[in-house]
Design an enzyme around this catalytic site. Structure first.
Site, PDB file in Angstrom:
ATOM      1  N   LYS A 294      -8.215   7.386 -19.487  1.00  0.00           N
ATOM      2  CA  LYS A 294      -8.531   7.889 -20.804  1.00  0.00           C
ATOM      3  C   LYS A 294      -7.295   7.798 -21.713  1.00  0.00           C
ATOM      4  CE  LYS A 294     -12.319   8.592 -18.582  1.00  0.00           C
ATOM      5  NZ  LYS A 294     -12.630   9.827 -17.882  1.00  0.00           N
TER       6      LYS A 294
ATOM      7  N   TYR B 249     -16.209  17.579 -15.209  1.00  0.00           N
ATOM      8  CA  TYR B 249     -16.614  16.189 -15.381  1.00  0.00           C
ATOM      9  C   TYR B 249     -17.704  15.848 -14.357  1.00  0.00           C
ATOM     10  CZ  TYR B 249     -16.167  11.111 -15.249  1.00  0.00           C
ATOM     11  OH  TYR B 249     -16.430   9.770 -15.269  1.00  0.00           O
TER      12      TYR B 249
ATOM     13  N   ARG C 183       0.856  -1.191   0.000  1.00  0.00           N
ATOM     14  CA  ARG C 183       0.000   0.000   0.000  1.00  0.00           C
ATOM     15  C   ARG C 183       0.889   1.238   0.000  1.00  0.00           C
ATOM     16  NH1 ARG C 183      -1.322   1.544   4.601  1.00  0.00           N
ATOM     17  NH2 ARG C 183      -2.110  -0.446   5.374  1.00  0.00           N
TER      18      ARG C 183
ATOM     19  N   ASP D 138      -7.330  19.732 -14.180  1.00  0.00           N
ATOM     20  CA  ASP D 138      -7.633  18.391 -14.697  1.00  0.00           C
ATOM     21  C   ASP D 138      -7.223  18.379 -16.167  1.00  0.00           C
ATOM     22  OD1 ASP D 138      -8.804  16.129 -15.837  1.00  0.00           O
ATOM     23  OD2 ASP D 138     -10.534  16.166 -14.486  1.00  0.00           O
TER      24      ASP D 138
HETATM   25  C1  LIG Z   1     -13.122  10.210 -16.623  1.00  0.00           C
HETATM   26  C2  LIG Z   1     -12.744  11.543 -16.072  1.00  0.00           C
HETATM   27  C3  LIG Z   1     -12.534  11.739 -14.692  1.00  0.00           C
HETATM   28  C4  LIG Z   1     -12.741  10.625 -13.684  1.00  0.00           C
HETATM   29  O1  LIG Z   1     -11.821   9.609 -13.837  1.00  0.00           O
HETATM   30  P1  LIG Z   1     -12.101   8.056 -13.498  1.00  0.00           P
HETATM   31  O2  LIG Z   1     -10.819   7.425 -13.876  1.00  0.00           O
HETATM   32  O3  LIG Z   1     -13.275   7.624 -14.332  1.00  0.00           O
HETATM   33  O4  LIG Z   1     -12.401   7.984 -12.041  1.00  0.00           O
HETATM   34  C5  LIG Z   1     -12.144  12.986 -14.257  1.00  0.00           C
HETATM   35  N1  LIG Z   1     -11.982  14.008 -15.123  1.00  0.00           N
HETATM   36  C6  LIG Z   1     -12.205  13.876 -16.449  1.00  0.00           C
HETATM   37  C7  LIG Z   1     -12.021  15.058 -17.338  1.00  0.00           C
HETATM   38  C8  LIG Z   1     -12.597  12.643 -16.965  1.00  0.00           C
HETATM   39  O5  LIG Z   1     -12.825  12.516 -18.282  1.00  0.00           O
END
Ligand SMILES: *Cc1c(COP(=O)(O)O)cnc(C)c1O
Length: 402
Positions: free
Chosen positions: A216, A119, A67, A191
């Site tokens: 992504k 998001y 962890r 982000d």
């Molecule tokens: C998908 C996404 C998230 C969240 O991420 P997860 O891996 O699904 O928890 C946050 N910000 C953006 C812009 C996203 O496309």
């Protein structure tokens, strides 16, 4: 630092193997990943272990319990830090876990100013989990700098910036947000999931931390869920390592391996995603059945100038308004053969969706209308298939739903 210049007794892989003098694609392949010194393994092994033998009490080789740390994870954290021009990388089990940990650096009474079209999962986390714990959130249109300045309070500790946004691909001026944050004694967090470090470097524009959903483009193959925070702020990084270890939302070694494997081709994939997305955006702009095309690379995009100055490319996401009803949009996305009808984005395969009925269905219709998510809006995550096949797939869907 030479590949073999690594002290076999020191913790491996070294967290300072950032290779800052090398280009993006070279860092994507090598940063954080010198050959493993004992065997010379060129690829970082998947350290599928929960604990580590210690030579003596109070003595260890840099790893005590998984962890707290895992070498596969260290390699990923270092590679991501390198790509974002950061000195520290901290990985989590998902993008939402990374966002949660950023919120856990705050205290009850603290305040956050956030982009108003973040998001959906970020919005849910802020409003339904952290707001009840005593953290305040104000959502503003971050293209309106006066509105952002007006929203900052003495208790504001963080500006949460998402750019480009989803699905409207709004562009927020990162340097301006960093200036507003710093004038108010707050951190600016970006982000960077949609742009990726290949196209946008928020830390270079003044941001204090970058958050990713590595699910992504970074993973890039729709086969893993992950998240990360990258920063050069030592205090923030220490706090995040403490949170990672204390709250336990860390990624497993297999998932880190998949993300490392994805990263090795990030630059190649992003070039193709952007080339095909740009070509489709141009083509759709001239299509008689399309009312509007949203792509930051189009000169008519309302923040095209900011996009052109702060990004090195415009990414792989394209949204467009199909003429007609929600029913036609639903029929259109069901009619494609190469584009797969699915949520998510950023993989090698092209995806298509209707935000009003899918990713943004929980947003009330009146709010959708106000923020510009039309019923006929269709979002494309443009993959790396042949452009000619993507075009003929959409052409067939236009014809089938006429
Ligand atoms: C998908 C996404 C998230 C969240 O991420 P997860 O891996 O699904 O928890 C946050 N910000 C953006 C812009 C996203 O496309």
């Amino acid at each position: 630092m030479s590949k073999f210049d690594i002290d076999p007794g020191a913790p491996w892989p070294p967290r300072d193997y950032l290779l800052p003098d090398l280009g993006f694609g070279t860092r994507a392949v090598h940063a954080g990943q010198p050959p493993e010194p004992r065997t010379g393994a060129v690829m970082v092994p998947i350290y599928q272990t929960s604990t580590y033998a210690q030579p003596g009490v109070g003595d260890h080789l840099g790893y005590e319990y998984a962890r707290t740390g895992n070498p596969t994870r260290t390699a990923l954290e270092t590679c991501l830090a390198s790509l974002e021009h950061a000195t520290h990388g901290v990985c989590f089990s998902s993008g939402c876990a990374a966002t949660s940990m950023m919120c856990h650096t705050l205290r009850p009474g603290d305040h956050v100013v956030s982009s108003d079209d973040v998001y959906g999962g970020t919005w849910r986390l802020f409003t339904s989990i952290f707001e009840p714990l005593g953290i305040g959130f104000t959502f503003v249109d971050m293209t309106d700098h006066d509105a952002v300045r007006a929203a900052v309070r003495p208790s504001t500790k963080m500006l949460w910036v998402e750019t480009p946004t989803n699905p409207l691909l709004k562009i927020v001026d990162i340097a301006a947000m960093a200036n507003i944050a710093h004038a108010g004694g707050a951190r600016c967090v970006v982000d960077n999931t949609f742009a990726t470090p290949y196209f946008q470097s928020p830390l270079r524009l003044g941001a204090d931390a970058v958050v990713h959903s590595t699910t992504k483009y970074i993973g890039g193959h729709s086969d893993v869920v992950g998240g990360a925070v990258l920063t050069s702020d030592d205090d923030l990084a220490n706090r995040l390592f403490t949170l990672q270890n204390s709250m336990g939302a860390m990624p497993g070694p297999q998932d880190c391996f998949l993300q490392l494997r994805g990263l090795k081709t990030l630059h190649l994939r992003m070039r193709q995603h952007a080339a095909s997305a740009g070509a489709l955006a141009d083509w759709l702009s001239d299509h008689a059945e399309v009312d509007a095309v949203i792509y930051p690379g189009l000169p008519g995009h309302p923040q095209h100038a900011i996009a052109a100055s702060q990004m090195r490319g415009f990414g792989g996401m394209v949204s467009f308004e199909l003429r007609g009803s929600l029913a036609r949009a639903e029929a259109f996305v069901a009619a494609t053969r190469v584009f797969t009808l699915a949520e998510s984005l950023g993989g090698v395969e092209s995806l298509i969706e209707v935000p009003a009925a899918m990713t943004h269905a929980s947003v009330p219709p009146a709010v959708r209308k106000k923020i510009g998510i039309a019923d006929g809006l269709i979002r494309l995550s443009v993959g790396v298939e042949e452009l000619v096949d993507l075009k003929s797939d959409l052409t067939a869907a236009f014809e089938e739903t006429r």
